[in-house]
Design a protein around this motif. Structure first.
Motif, mmCIF file in Angstrom:
data_model
loop_
_atom_site.group_PDB
_atom_site.id
_atom_site.type_symbol
_atom_site.label_atom_id
_atom_site.label_comp_id
_atom_site.label_asym_id
_atom_site.label_seq_id
_atom_site.Cartn_x
_atom_site.Cartn_y
_atom_site.Cartn_z
ATOM 1 N N PRO A 128 -10.386 -15.490 2.216
ATOM 2 C CA PRO A 128 -10.128 -15.333 0.941
ATOM 3 C C PRO A 128 -9.234 -14.175 0.494
ATOM 4 O O PRO A 128 -9.211 -13.200 1.243
ATOM 5 C CB PRO A 128 -11.517 -15.046 0.225
ATOM 6 C CG PRO A 128 -12.446 -15.516 1.027
ATOM 7 C CD PRO A 128 -11.867 -15.216 2.292
ATOM 8 N N PHE A 129 -8.176 -14.728 -0.397
ATOM 9 C CA PHE A 129 -7.272 -13.666 -0.765
ATOM 10 C C PHE A 129 -7.879 -12.747 -1.823
ATOM 11 O O PHE A 129 -8.270 -13.418 -2.920
ATOM 12 C CB PHE A 129 -5.985 -14.067 -1.358
ATOM 13 C CG PHE A 129 -5.202 -14.580 0.047
ATOM 14 C CD1 PHE A 129 -4.407 -13.720 0.691
ATOM 15 C CD2 PHE A 129 -5.198 -16.033 0.388
ATOM 16 C CE1 PHE A 129 -3.747 -14.133 1.908
ATOM 17 C CE2 PHE A 129 -4.397 -16.594 1.457
ATOM 18 C CZ PHE A 129 -3.264 -15.589 2.137
ATOM 19 N N PHE A 130 -7.805 -11.478 -1.778
ATOM 20 C CA PHE A 130 -8.228 -10.434 -2.825
ATOM 21 C C PHE A 130 -6.918 -9.915 -3.527
ATOM 22 O O PHE A 130 -5.807 -9.517 -3.009
ATOM 23 C CB PHE A 130 -8.737 -9.384 -2.172
ATOM 24 C CG PHE A 130 -10.559 -9.845 -1.621
ATOM 25 C CD1 PHE A 130 -11.437 -9.601 -2.361
ATOM 26 C CD2 PHE A 130 -10.290 -10.408 -0.442
ATOM 27 C CE1 PHE A 130 -12.509 -9.947 -1.834
ATOM 28 C CE2 PHE A 130 -11.395 -10.765 -0.059
ATOM 29 C CZ PHE A 130 -12.707 -10.551 -0.768
ATOM 30 N N LEU A 131 -7.010 -9.716 -4.759
ATOM 31 C CA LEU A 131 -6.141 -9.274 -5.757
ATOM 32 C C LEU A 131 -6.518 -7.827 -5.982
ATOM 33 O O LEU A 131 -7.317 -7.625 -6.498
ATOM 34 C CB LEU A 131 -6.056 -10.157 -7.104
ATOM 35 C CG LEU A 131 -4.793 -9.649 -8.112
ATOM 36 C CD1 LEU A 131 -3.543 -9.825 -7.532
ATOM 37 C CD2 LEU A 131 -5.271 -10.480 -9.396
ATOM 38 N N VAL A 132 -5.468 -6.914 -5.741
ATOM 39 C CA VAL A 132 -5.740 -5.572 -5.464
ATOM 40 C C VAL A 132 -4.437 -4.782 -6.451
ATOM 41 O O VAL A 132 -3.358 -5.448 -6.570
ATOM 42 C CB VAL A 132 -5.799 -4.808 -4.287
ATOM 43 C CG1 VAL A 132 -7.167 -5.427 -3.688
ATOM 44 C CG2 VAL A 132 -4.642 -4.868 -3.652
ATOM 45 N N VAL A 133 -4.937 -3.782 -6.987
ATOM 46 C CA VAL A 133 -3.670 -2.892 -7.453
ATOM 47 C C VAL A 133 -3.944 -1.346 -7.223
ATOM 48 O O VAL A 133 -4.922 -1.200 -6.474
ATOM 49 C CB VAL A 133 -3.875 -3.154 -9.168
ATOM 50 C CG1 VAL A 133 -3.615 -4.443 -9.623
ATOM 51 C CG2 VAL A 133 -5.068 -2.533 -9.611
ATOM 52 N N THR A 134 -3.044 -0.523 -7.452
ATOM 53 C CA THR A 134 -3.147 0.643 -6.884
ATOM 54 C C THR A 134 -4.018 1.448 -7.892
ATOM 55 O O THR A 134 -4.411 0.836 -8.827
ATOM 56 C CB THR A 134 -1.689 1.301 -7.084
ATOM 57 O OG1 THR A 134 -1.241 1.151 -8.351
ATOM 58 C CG2 THR A 134 -0.663 1.045 -6.047
ATOM 59 N N PRO A 135 -4.665 2.599 -7.648
ATOM 60 C CA PRO A 135 -5.646 3.294 -8.316
ATOM 61 C C PRO A 135 -5.285 3.641 -9.818
ATOM 62 O O PRO A 135 -5.951 3.495 -10.685
ATOM 63 C CB PRO A 135 -6.146 4.438 -7.359
ATOM 64 C CG PRO A 135 -5.802 4.208 -6.211
ATOM 65 C CD PRO A 135 -4.480 3.124 -6.308
ATOM 66 N N ASP A 136 -4.152 4.114 -9.992
ATOM 67 C CA ASP A 136 -3.475 4.375 -11.343
ATOM 68 C C ASP A 136 -2.932 3.104 -11.999
ATOM 69 O O ASP A 136 -2.459 3.650 -13.219
ATOM 70 C CB ASP A 136 -2.337 5.377 -11.135
ATOM 71 C CG ASP A 136 -1.183 4.956 -10.262
ATOM 72 O OD1 ASP A 136 -1.199 3.796 -9.651
ATOM 73 O OD2 ASP A 136 -0.164 5.704 -10.479
ATOM 74 N N PHE A 137 -2.979 2.018 -11.707
ATOM 75 C CA PHE A 137 -2.447 0.811 -12.420
ATOM 76 C C PHE A 137 -3.605 0.631 -13.662
ATOM 77 O O PHE A 137 -4.732 0.817 -13.547
ATOM 78 C CB PHE A 137 -2.539 -0.222 -11.619
ATOM 79 C CG PHE A 137 -1.669 -1.561 -12.118
ATOM 80 C CD1 PHE A 137 -0.467 -1.649 -11.748
ATOM 81 C CD2 PHE A 137 -2.489 -2.467 -12.944
ATOM 82 C CE1 PHE A 137 0.432 -2.801 -12.572
ATOM 83 C CE2 PHE A 137 -1.633 -3.572 -13.449
ATOM 84 C CZ PHE A 137 -0.296 -3.662 -13.244
ATOM 85 N N PRO A 138 -2.826 0.536 -14.910
ATOM 86 C CA PRO A 138 -3.616 0.524 -16.170
ATOM 87 C C PRO A 138 -4.283 -0.951 -16.426
ATOM 88 O O PRO A 138 -4.079 -1.469 -17.495
ATOM 89 C CB PRO A 138 -2.345 0.575 -17.229
ATOM 90 C CG PRO A 138 -1.145 -0.023 -16.558
ATOM 91 C CD PRO A 138 -1.417 0.162 -15.007
ATOM 92 N N ALA A 139 -5.213 -1.237 -15.221
ATOM 93 C CA ALA A 139 -6.075 -2.419 -15.502
ATOM 94 C C ALA A 139 -6.976 -2.411 -14.544
ATOM 95 O O ALA A 139 -7.014 -2.000 -13.583
ATOM 96 C CB ALA A 139 -5.203 -3.722 -15.243
ATOM 97 N N ASN A 140 -8.308 -2.775 -15.346
ATOM 98 C CA ASN A 140 -9.516 -2.679 -14.485
ATOM 99 C C ASN A 140 -10.250 -3.804 -14.162
ATOM 100 O O ASN A 140 -11.141 -3.892 -13.225
ATOM 101 C CB ASN A 140 -10.654 -1.755 -15.241
ATOM 102 C CG ASN A 140 -10.294 -0.106 -15.258
ATOM 103 O OD1 ASN A 140 -9.848 0.349 -14.205
ATOM 104 N ND2 ASN A 140 -10.109 0.487 -16.296
#
Length: 325
Positions: A128-140
């Motif tokens: 499966p592909f996981f959608l990730v962002v950097t820790p400071d990205f403004p979305a939880n």
């Protein structure tokens, strides 16, 4: 002049002789090292899986199975090399959804045919592909992410392993499904893209669990959602994209072992049985974080490759991704 009965007996004798030679070769197989070509750089999920299975095959057979990385051109370089190898069982290919299913629908011209140039051995795993962002990205969560992206159409960059790579098309599918727009930044490999993701130069990416989850658990990345249709045991609290308001969404990769067309069936069947035996071993599943073991017969894998080829060709068309030369 030979009589028809004599000709038939001669043909039958030759056929039995050839079958005997093939079976004898399979009984001795392998009597020298076996190369498994991976069309990606070391560290990518397909490479990790290939190395784990290679180690187990080495232990099983008492003969070396080793990985040779031949990356480049969205896996086309390594796939062509594998397709042109001698069909003797001593060169195998760890095929992926990208090389065997996505590329035929994405490229007008390919130097290989995934159906004609390979004989399937066994699908090994679903990734499966996981959608990730950097820790400071403004979305939880996914709704916050989509809201943020819709206020900045085309302004946020996303990384991929290259034009036409599975994680590139997964993001194209995500954008077409959610109505957001981002700018694509292609890299030469997933490890290179992840390096910039960890460095904060790229804020968002789709990739596999084996590649991303260790960084998520270390707090270096934030997981937003998973692209499979069901939640994953490696991250049970992480929702799927489908359950977050986009039913039917699925973005998964897969990997499996194939051999050059013409490889003796006895060797193919032997290897397939070995892969399925390894996959059933207690505790083996724990070695593949973020992946689901799903070993199959050669026939099942052949049907799967065909169905996936049709699916991804439709995804390419619907997502608006451009056919490449």
């Amino acid at each position: 002049m030979k009589r028809p009965g004599t000709i038939m007996r001669t043909v039958l004798a030759l056929g039995l002789m050839l079958l005997g030679t093939t079976l004898a070769a399979a009984e001795k197989y392998p009597d020298r090292p076996v190369k498994i070509i991976v069309a990606f750089q070391a560290g990518q999920a397909t490479d990790q899986a290939a190395r784990i299975f290679a180690q187990k095959l080495t232990e099983m057979y008492g003969q070396s199975f080793y990985v040779e990385n031949r990356p480049g051109a969205a896996s086309i370089i390594g796939t062509e090399i594998a397709a042109r190898a001698a069909p003797d069982g001593y060169t195998l290919f760890m095929g992926s959804s990208g090389s065997l299913a996505v590329n035929p629908g994405l490229y007008r011209k390919l130097p290989y045919d995934p159906i004609k140039d390979f004989v399937p051995i066994s699908r090994m795993l679903i990734v499966p592909f996981f959608l990730v962002v950097t820790p400071d990205f403004p979305a939880n969560n996914l709704s916050q992410l989509i809201a943020h992206l819709k206020t900045r159409p085309g302004e946020v960059d996303f990384a991929s392993a290259g034009n036409g790579a599975s994680n590139h098309l997964s993001m194209e599918l995500f954008m077409s499904s959610t109505g957001v727009r981002m700018a694509h930044i292609p890299y030469k490999s997933s490890p290179a893209a992840v390096t910039d993701l960890l460095g904060g130069r790229i804020p968002i990416m789709f990739d596999t669990g084996p590649v991303l989850l260790p960084y998520v658990k270390a707090g270096k990345l934030r997981a937003i959602a998973v692209g499979s249709t069901s939640r994953q045991s490696a991250a049970p609290d992480l929702p799927t994209v489908a359950e977050s308001g986009f039913p039917g969404f699925e973005a998964v990769g897969w990997a499996g072992l194939v051999a050059p067309a013409g490889t003796p069936k006895a060797i193919v069947d032997q290897l397939s049985a070995a892969v399925r035996k390894i996959a059933s071993e207690p505790g083996f599943r724990d070695k593949l974080i973020g992946a689901e073991l799903q070993a199959t017969t050669p026939e099942e894998f052949a049907d799967y490759i065909r169905s996936e080829g049709r699916k991804w060709a439709q995804v390419v068309k619907q997502s608006g991704a451009q056919m490449l030369d």
